[in-house]
Design a protein around this motif. Structure first.
Motif, PDB file in Angstrom:
ATOM      1  N   ASN A   1       0.808  -1.234   0.000  1.00  0.00           N
ATOM      2  CA  ASN A   1       0.000   0.000   0.000  1.00  0.00           C
ATOM      3  C   ASN A   1       0.833   1.272   0.000  1.00  0.00           C
ATOM      4  O   ASN A   1       0.281   2.374  -0.063  1.00  0.00           O
ATOM      5  CB  ASN A   1      -0.965   0.016   1.186  1.00  0.00           C
ATOM      6  CG  ASN A   1      -2.237  -0.722   0.872  1.00  0.00           C
ATOM      7  OD1 ASN A   1      -2.658  -0.772  -0.287  1.00  0.00           O
ATOM      8  ND2 ASN A   1      -2.847  -1.319   1.878  1.00  0.00           N
TER       9      ASN A   1
ATOM     10  N   LYS B   1       1.027   0.089  -7.929  1.00  0.00           N
ATOM     11  CA  LYS B   1       0.929  -1.168  -7.182  1.00  0.00           C
ATOM     12  C   LYS B   1       1.632  -2.300  -7.926  1.00  0.00           C
ATOM     13  O   LYS B   1       1.373  -2.547  -9.100  1.00  0.00           O
ATOM     14  CB  LYS B   1      -0.540  -1.564  -6.975  1.00  0.00           C
ATOM     15  CG  LYS B   1      -1.363  -0.529  -6.220  1.00  0.00           C
ATOM     16  CD  LYS B   1      -0.862  -0.300  -4.807  1.00  0.00           C
ATOM     17  CE  LYS B   1      -1.754   0.691  -4.075  1.00  0.00           C
ATOM     18  NZ  LYS B   1      -1.005   1.422  -3.036  1.00  0.00           N
TER      19      LYS B   1
ATOM     20  N   ILE C   1      -5.526  -5.193   2.765  1.00  0.00           N
ATOM     21  CA  ILE C   1      -5.348  -5.706   1.397  1.00  0.00           C
ATOM     22  C   ILE C   1      -6.460  -6.698   1.077  1.00  0.00           C
ATOM     23  O   ILE C   1      -6.827  -7.520   1.917  1.00  0.00           O
ATOM     24  CB  ILE C   1      -3.939  -6.338   1.253  1.00  0.00           C
ATOM     25  CG1 ILE C   1      -2.911  -5.198   1.204  1.00  0.00           C
ATOM     26  CG2 ILE C   1      -3.832  -7.227   0.013  1.00  0.00           C
ATOM     27  CD1 ILE C   1      -1.488  -5.617   1.313  1.00  0.00           C
TER      28      ILE C   1
ATOM     29  N   HIS D   1      -8.463   7.658   2.321  1.00  0.00           N
ATOM     30  CA  HIS D   1      -8.757   6.397   3.005  1.00  0.00           C
ATOM     31  C   HIS D   1     -10.162   6.476   3.596  1.00  0.00           C
ATOM     32  O   HIS D   1     -10.691   7.577   3.776  1.00  0.00           O
ATOM     33  CB  HIS D   1      -7.773   6.150   4.151  1.00  0.00           C
ATOM     34  CG  HIS D   1      -6.340   6.215   3.723  1.00  0.00           C
ATOM     35  ND1 HIS D   1      -5.782   5.313   2.863  1.00  0.00           N
ATOM     36  CD2 HIS D   1      -5.361   7.103   4.029  1.00  0.00           C
ATOM     37  CE1 HIS D   1      -4.505   5.633   2.663  1.00  0.00           C
ATOM     38  NE2 HIS D   1      -4.235   6.720   3.350  1.00  0.00           N
TER      39      HIS D   1
ATOM     40  N   ASN E   1      -0.127   3.678   6.492  1.00  0.00           N
ATOM     41  CA  ASN E   1       0.669   2.856   5.572  1.00  0.00           C
ATOM     42  C   ASN E   1       2.165   3.042   5.791  1.00  0.00           C
ATOM     43  O   ASN E   1       2.928   2.075   5.796  1.00  0.00           O
ATOM     44  CB  ASN E   1       0.326   3.206   4.114  1.00  0.00           C
ATOM     45  CG  ASN E   1      -0.968   2.544   3.674  1.00  0.00           C
ATOM     46  OD1 ASN E   1      -1.307   1.456   4.134  1.00  0.00           O
ATOM     47  ND2 ASN E   1      -1.707   3.216   2.810  1.00  0.00           N
TER      48      ASN E   1
END
Lengths: 403, 403
Positions: free
Chosen positions: A148, A153, A189, B40, B131
């Motif tokens: 993250n 990604k 995740i 988020h 994170n």
């Protein structure tokens, strides 16, 4: 007064540890000076290591301080690395000193078998010691933590390749797939993003195991998201994954190598004739032509006369060897000429698959599910009982039969 | 029916979250369509992040789901990334959609201040989000796990560099040094092998803080093994450590960058005039020349008239801004012309130093040790009370005052 004969035991794995423990119980130290050498001050149960590797069991549960089992007033313990063995001079070179022996026991374990595939040592992890599995656990968590934080990604952070669907590979897959849901929660995740591959060169997972049980195990792991690639040799392990013989590439930051082991190279370097690093020992566990050297565990090769193929090196057979070896050393100390022969007796084999799942054969009976899982715990506890009796079972044993 | 004015709040940090919460309590949604945007679906307490970074507190203790505090029937919540602001068109571009506003609240936080030192973004970690701190915790553990697997022991695995001895740097050092003994035990490493450096360009740690308290804090951290290098600018951060202005190199796999922050670059990119990325806002928190844009938190610059220097961007001042802003938005919705001015009131500052240790000033009183540590917990809990009342304090608060 005549000097007592010196017995030096190299390695405190299953073989070395049980040998030392048996000699201690028999008070063999009255007739010999016994020294156990190991690179750590602890012994660990190699067959449990797939659990701390996946992070489902703490590594401290898989090890014990050597002096908590061995009375160092009876058996000398030296924490050091063995670097070489001189058979002519009857000496062992350690990193920090030299030892002379009259009788030598080699139980120095194994290293991963790479079959010459390049990149294994550089880029793959292996399940072989407390240090190595602690690293695997942390590496897996680090990959999840990284994901993250990447702008772009990179899915290979969440792709896990287990090379080899033998015993250790299947057991590790069982634990890993049990742990993944918790890792997904811890690191925010989606489970769908995580990929787990089992890659096996042979035409089946768990070669040699009962077909029905193999199917049970494979189906179970598939239901937990493992993708099996059977009959699929690996050509190369690279920094960013594996290249298969069929030309396919799997991008992964985590390759765990579980394709079997070969004997510690120190044995071959000492001049013994070896096959995959293992010495085909005599029935009484002596190295051919060396009455003063006994070899056990992963360094020893024993032929199964029924199949004319070597027994796989397991804890079970190492413990049986140690029992015979301890008796033979006592016989020698008592001046007897006749030594006992090893008669391997494989009582059964159970592979745990995480949680309450396992598959196995005990005697002629097939087991799976909770029954097999409970049997696996019985086997694990039985070993602790051999080493340290009931107290050690209570201290380190797996007593959660129903969870 | 006339359309309700649209209020868009960008960012659910201290400023955005308290603004939204205040508007909700005042039922401002009856007179306006209010939308909160955040990358988020959770809010986190930035000032607590040094703890999960070191692994002394779980990161879930430092965050809460936004919809556990904000009633999404009253305030729309959109989970998305803000990519740009168009002041002329009164639009905000998100990664996945576009929003129009009548009134905009910018609370987009900050990024690390590098002072142009090369290598910071490439090679250093920063304490800035759930994170990022989860990654620091895992990275530290990974370094410990690696050490015993190396044939040639590389000491830089066990060398930790904290750049900046300001508030966050000192607090992180406090937690890290509290955690190191447990890490040493977990990974079988001698405490003496672990090195921790605090590197600060200014002539003192915690510049601007009371001298006596700074001395207390520095001595405490030194007693836990931290080596301070004060008046020591960093020239470059490299893959293998830091190069100092004085030519010295410190080899380290772990550099944590805590030399302060600058406002989110989106603000400058939108065309606002900034200093270190921050906009010098009017007393009523509006951006100069923009009656429809309010800026709070780390993106806003407020001058302390006593010292003629900017207030450091803190949670305390962000919360005070949010209170004034919520009142001003309600005034606008009620058709009032007169807006309230922010009057910063710094009640005190406490830096935690791990365990039961802290240093601080509250009013004119200096605090240290357990008294300061308890006060820090009061401050942390007070914020939860502002957001979610007593239930949130019980759910997420630090209630272990005496441990």
């Amino acid at each position: 007064m005549e000097r007592k004969p010196r017995i030096v035991i190299l390695g405190a794995g299953y073989g070395g540890m049980v040998t030392a423990s048996r000699l201690q119980k028999a008070n063999a130290h009255r007739n010999a000076e016994i020294t156990l050498v190991n690179k750590h001050n602890y012994h660990y149960q190699t067959t449990w290591l797939h659990e701390p590797a996946a992070g489902t069991l703490h590594h401290d549960r898989t090890r014990m301080l050597i002096d908590s089992v061995i009375d160092t007033n009876k058996i000398n313990f030296i924490k050091d690395d063995v670097t070489s063995i001189d058979r002519e001079q009857k000496k062992v070179q350690l990193a920090n000193r030299e030892l002379e022996y009259d009788y030598l026991v080699i139980g120095l374990g194994s290293i991963p078998e790479t079959f010459g595939i390049p990149g294994v040592y550089e880029h793959a992890f292996s399940i072989r010691s407390v240090n190595s599995v602690r690293l695997i656990r942390e590496h897996i968590e680090y990959m999840f933590a990284n994901y993250n934080n990447e702008e772009e990604k990179t899915e290979d952070y969440l792709t896990f390749v287990v090379a080899g669907a033998g015993f250790t590979g299947m057991e590790f897959l069982g634990e890993l797939t049990e742990r993944i849901p918790a890792l997904c929660q811890e690191y925010d995740i989606d489970r769908e993003k995580v990929k787990v591959y089992s890659i096996e060169a042979a035409p089946t997972a768990l070669p040699g195991f009962d077909d029905e049980l193999v199917e049970y195990g494979v189906s179970l792991l598939e239901s937990r998201g493992v993708e099996f690639k059977i009959s699929t040799p690996i050509k190369e392990v690279r920094e960013d994954g594996v290249l298969l013989d069929n030309g396919e590439e799997i991008k992964s930051q985590t390759v765990v190598w579980t394709t079997g082991v070969r004997g510690n190279p120190i044995v071959e370097e000492a001049g013994f004739e070896t096959m995959r690093g293992r010495v085909k020992v005599e029935d009484d566990l002596r190295a051919p032509g060396h009455d003063d050297v006994f070899i056990i565990g992963d360094c020893a090769l024993i032929i199964n006369e029924e199949t004319n193929r070597p027994y796989p090196p397991t804890a079970q057979i190492a413990i049986q060897q140690a029992n015979v070896l301890a008796e033979n050393l006592q016989a020698i100390l008592s001046g007897k000429d006749e030594l006992k022969s090893l008669e391997p007796d494989i009582k059964g084999t159970v592979a745990s698959l995480g949680g309450k799942e396992a598959i196995g054969v005990v005697g002629s009976k097939k087991l799976f599910g909770t029954q097999a899982s409970a049997m696996k715990k019985v086997i694990d506890n039985r070993y602790l009982y051999i080493l340290g009796g009931v107290p050690l079972v209570f201290k380190k044993g797996k007593l959660n039969f129903f969870s």
